[in-house]
Design a protein around this motif. Structure first.
Motif, short mmCIF file in Angstrom:
data_model
loop_
_atom_site.label_atom_id
_atom_site.label_comp_id
_atom_site.label_asym_id
_atom_site.label_seq_id
_atom_site.Cartn_x
_atom_site.Cartn_y
_atom_site.Cartn_z
N PHE A 20 28.30 86.97 186.63
CA PHE A 20 27.12 86.44 186.63
C PHE A 20 27.05 86.22 185.08
O PHE A 20 26.82 84.57 184.51
N VAL A 21 28.07 87.00 184.42
CA VAL A 21 26.81 86.68 182.51
C VAL A 21 27.92 85.77 182.56
O VAL A 21 28.12 84.44 181.78
N ALA A 22 29.29 85.08 183.52
CA ALA A 22 30.83 84.14 183.07
C ALA A 22 29.98 82.65 183.83
O ALA A 22 30.36 81.86 183.49
N LEU A 23 28.85 83.11 184.96
CA LEU A 23 28.56 81.62 185.19
C LEU A 23 27.18 80.91 184.79
O LEU A 23 27.45 79.98 184.07
N LEU A 24 26.15 82.12 183.83
CA LEU A 24 25.98 81.66 182.76
C LEU A 24 26.46 81.04 181.31
O LEU A 24 25.78 79.84 181.18
N GLU A 25 27.56 81.73 182.08
CA GLU A 25 28.04 80.35 180.18
C GLU A 25 28.74 79.51 180.21
O GLU A 25 28.73 78.56 179.62
N LYS A 26 28.82 79.13 181.43
CA LYS A 26 29.17 77.64 181.53
C LYS A 26 28.55 76.63 182.30
O LYS A 26 28.66 75.80 181.82
N ILE A 27 27.51 77.78 182.63
CA ILE A 27 26.07 76.98 182.66
C ILE A 27 25.68 76.06 181.69
O ILE A 27 25.16 75.09 181.34
N ASN A 28 25.11 76.89 180.72
CA ASN A 28 24.63 76.75 179.40
C ASN A 28 25.55 75.60 178.94
O ASN A 28 24.84 75.25 177.54
N GLN A 29 26.76 76.04 178.83
CA GLN A 29 28.01 75.19 177.90
C GLN A 29 28.05 73.43 178.32
O GLN A 29 29.13 73.30 177.78
N HIS A 30 27.65 73.76 179.84
CA HIS A 30 28.15 72.85 180.82
C HIS A 30 27.55 71.09 179.78
O HIS A 30 26.63 70.94 179.66
N PRO A 31 28.67 70.54 180.26
CA PRO A 31 28.03 69.51 179.22
C PRO A 31 26.94 68.11 179.89
O PRO A 31 26.82 66.65 179.12
N ASN A 32 27.04 68.16 180.93
CA ASN A 32 26.36 66.70 181.74
C ASN A 32 25.33 67.20 182.97
O ASN A 32 25.95 67.05 184.23
N ILE A 33 24.88 68.23 182.32
CA ILE A 33 23.05 68.50 182.77
C ILE A 33 21.80 67.83 182.05
O ILE A 33 22.08 67.92 180.92
N LEU A 34 21.53 67.23 183.25
CA LEU A 34 20.65 66.35 181.69
C LEU A 34 19.18 67.19 181.19
O LEU A 34 18.52 67.15 180.64
N LEU A 35 18.31 67.78 182.81
CA LEU A 35 17.67 68.71 182.48
C LEU A 35 18.18 70.18 183.05
O LEU A 35 18.29 70.19 184.35
N ARG A 36 17.48 71.60 182.84
CA ARG A 36 17.26 72.32 183.27
C ARG A 36 16.50 73.10 183.32
O ARG A 36 15.86 73.20 182.41
N ALA A 37 16.23 73.50 184.28
CA ALA A 37 14.54 74.03 184.38
C ALA A 37 14.81 75.55 185.38
O ALA A 37 15.58 75.98 186.00
N ALA A 38 14.09 76.17 184.27
CA ALA A 38 14.05 78.05 185.34
C ALA A 38 12.81 78.17 185.69
O ALA A 38 11.75 77.67 185.26
N VAL A 39 12.98 79.43 186.87
CA VAL A 39 11.80 79.65 187.91
C VAL A 39 11.25 81.10 187.96
O VAL A 39 11.99 81.90 187.43
N ASP A 40 10.82 80.55 186.96
CA ASP A 40 9.35 81.80 186.63
C ASP A 40 9.70 82.19 184.36
O ASP A 40 8.89 82.05 184.18
N LEU A 41 11.09 82.85 184.87
CA LEU A 41 11.04 82.34 183.44
C LEU A 41 13.72 83.42 183.72
O LEU A 41 13.44 82.87 184.81
N PRO A 42 13.93 81.94 182.93
CA PRO A 42 15.40 81.87 182.50
C PRO A 42 16.11 84.01 183.10
O PRO A 42 15.55 84.43 182.42
N SER A 43 16.35 83.83 183.89
CA SER A 43 17.79 84.77 184.64
C SER A 43 18.37 84.81 183.48
O SER A 43 18.82 84.79 182.62
N GLY A 44 18.45 86.52 183.51
CA GLY A 44 18.16 87.75 181.87
C GLY A 44 17.25 87.81 180.69
O GLY A 44 17.00 88.53 180.20
#
Length: 507
Positions: free
Chosen positions: A149-173
């Motif tokens: 899951f840490v690896a997935l978070l790193e990949k999503i956080n570094q993903h260059p082609n996401i316009l808007l990132r939305a967290a439900v309630d509070l960001p995972s982690g």
């Protein structure tokens, strides 16, 4: 507690409150999930407008866990799909699809039946997404996070082609105990209860901007809290019909003592905001040359020229004129554009000793010698940013802390409006957080407009400084949000926010 606010609680406190409120009532939990998920979906559609109009064929990525946060995220995607049927939704069950909670499975089944939905095993960095919705972890997760899951978070956080990132309630982690890494959100949609970790300075890099979604948890009662989040309903009184027998003096008389030859713009922005606040009368006292040059730009205000120095600053010779004129004031605003010349500071230190009505102090008037000269028990509002707050406290540059602000407000009769990405209103040890506004306000003059609103609203309710400050902050931030959604964050100027004030109150 200010009545038009809700408490900010720890995750543990939130869990206990929700357990008492909902217990094992599946229907109640489902109703709360639907309100939360729909609120997140509609919030995403609204906030995306700050980038561009929402694409009809947008691609949405959902990161779902097994718990109810995952269900909220799936319902949010379903809400977007209802508004835009051509949207493509991709769902990744980050901990596997087996053993989903019953209501999460139900939310996925309904989403799957509604449109184009694909279940992913992995997220590819060469795939573009308009929106990514994080519903992987809720507030009750356990450390340490799984390596995958840490690896997935790193990949999503570094993903260059996401316009808007939305967290439900509070960001995972993030939680009462947070991991070293979390989902990096552009917007966090706090559902039902605003959680303290979302507002902690150390978590700012992950939280982005905060939206609070009231889903009715506090309809009947709410616990006491030293931190509270302001609600849109703060503005409801300003939306009511006015007394048909009223006239201009019914709504107060604000005096603005501000400006200089070098900084006339700060004065003008404060005056323009004040005349749009609903106040009945505005009188401006400014250095002679400034008053004569600025008066044609805001004819709704009355302009009184005051003695000035050779360089166009306030002169101490104007003290008697100013104090005599202020005898009819409901409230006074001082500071915007006055500068830091010794003679000007001397004048304003003398003035505040004798000003009897409520006062708003902003900008260059936020000097220790001026604040210290205030008459004991003086009512009103101060509007510092963090640097000015440290200056009047005579401390070195320090980061924000709730404890410092709360402590200062306990020992100061004035309401403190601490401006920032989350503006805080503090009074008598309690802090009220405003989730309204954003980077569109990160430009010169935004604070002058806020001070004008504070002054105008305080003049209408001189004994209600906390209410006036909260109204000004929420109105200012809400107008900024409306402007950004219509015009974007970049190609605008500060004063263009002013027409949006009436749109917020009349929209």
């Amino acid at each position: 507690m200010f009545p038009l606010s809700h408490p900010v609680l720890t995750c543990a406190e939130s869990g206990c409150f929700e357990e008492k409120l909902l217990g094992g009532d599946e229907n109640g939990i489902l109703a709360a999930m639907k309100k939360a998920g729909q609120g997140v979906g509609l919030g995403i559609l609204q906030d995306f407008q700050e980038i561009k109009p929402f694409p009809q064929n947008a691609k949405v990525l959902v990161l779902s866990g097994k718990g109810h946060n995952g269900g909220d995220a799936l319902i949010a995607a379903h809400t977007i799909l209802r508004q835009h049927p051509q949207v493509v939704v991709e769902v990744m069950f980050v901990f596997g699809k087996d053993d989903l909670k019953h209501l999460v499975q139900k939310a996925f089944d309904e989403l799957n039946q509604a449109g184009k939905v694909t279940v992913l095993e992995n997220v590819l960095c060469d795939t573009s997404y308009d929106v990514c919705i994080d519903g992987a972890l809720g507030m009750a997760f356990h450390l340490p996070l799984k390596t995958a899951f840490v690896a997935l978070l790193e990949k999503i956080n570094q993903h260059p082609n996401i316009l808007l990132r939305a967290a439900v309630d509070l960001p995972s982690g993030l939680g009462d105990e947070s991991a070293n890494i979390a989902f990096r959100a552009d917007f966090t949609y706090a559902t039902g209860i605003a959680k303290k970790p979302v507002f902690e300075e150390k978590n700012k890099q992950f939280v982005g901007r905060i939206r609070y979604l009231d889903i009715g948890f506090f309809q009947n009662s709410q616990p006491e809290s030293e931190q509270n989040i302001l609600l849109p309903g703060v503005l409801d009184k300003l939306r009511r019909l006015r007394d048909p027998q009223s006239y201009k003096r019914t709504y107060g008389h604000l005096f603005i003592v501000a400006g200089s030859r070098r900084m006339p713009g700060a004065l003008l922005m404060a005056v323009k905001a004040a005349v749009h606040s609903g106040v009945g009368l505005v009188t401006v006292i400014a250095p002679d040359s400034v008053a004569r040059n600025c008066a044609p730009h805001v004819p709704e205000a009355m302009w009184l020229p005051c003695p000035e120095t050779s360089d166009g600053w306030f002169s101490v010779e104007g003290k008697a004129i100013i104090l005599k004129t202020l005898s009819s004031a409901s409230a006074v605003l001082i500071g915007p554009g006055i500068g830091r010349e010794d003679e000007t500071k001397q004048l304003f230190a003398q003035l505040v000793r004798d000003i009897k009505c409520p006062i708003v102090i902003d900008a260059d008037a936020l000097m220790p010698e001026i604040i210290d000269a205030l008459a004991g028990g003086q009512l009103g509002i101060i509007t510092p940013h963090l640097g000015e707050f440290n200056r009047i406290r005579q401390t070195a540059d320090e980061a924000y802390s709730f404890e410092k602000l709360a402590s200062y407000s306990k020992n100061n009769p004035l309401v403190t409006v601490l401006k920032g990405s989350i503006t805080k209103v503090a009074y008598q040890g309690k802090v009220y957080l405003s989730p309204f506004g954003g980077p569109v306000l990160a430009r010169g003059g935004s604070g002058d407009i806020l001070s004008g609103l504070c002054g105008g609203l305080l003049a209408q309710q001189p004994s209600e400084a906390l209410n006036a400050a909260c109204q000004a902050v929420v109105l200012h931030g809400s107008a900024a949000d409306a402007m950004a959604r219509e015009r974007g964050q970049t190609g605008i100027s500060t004063t263009e926010i002013i027409p949006y004030l009436s749109k917020i109150l009349h929209g």
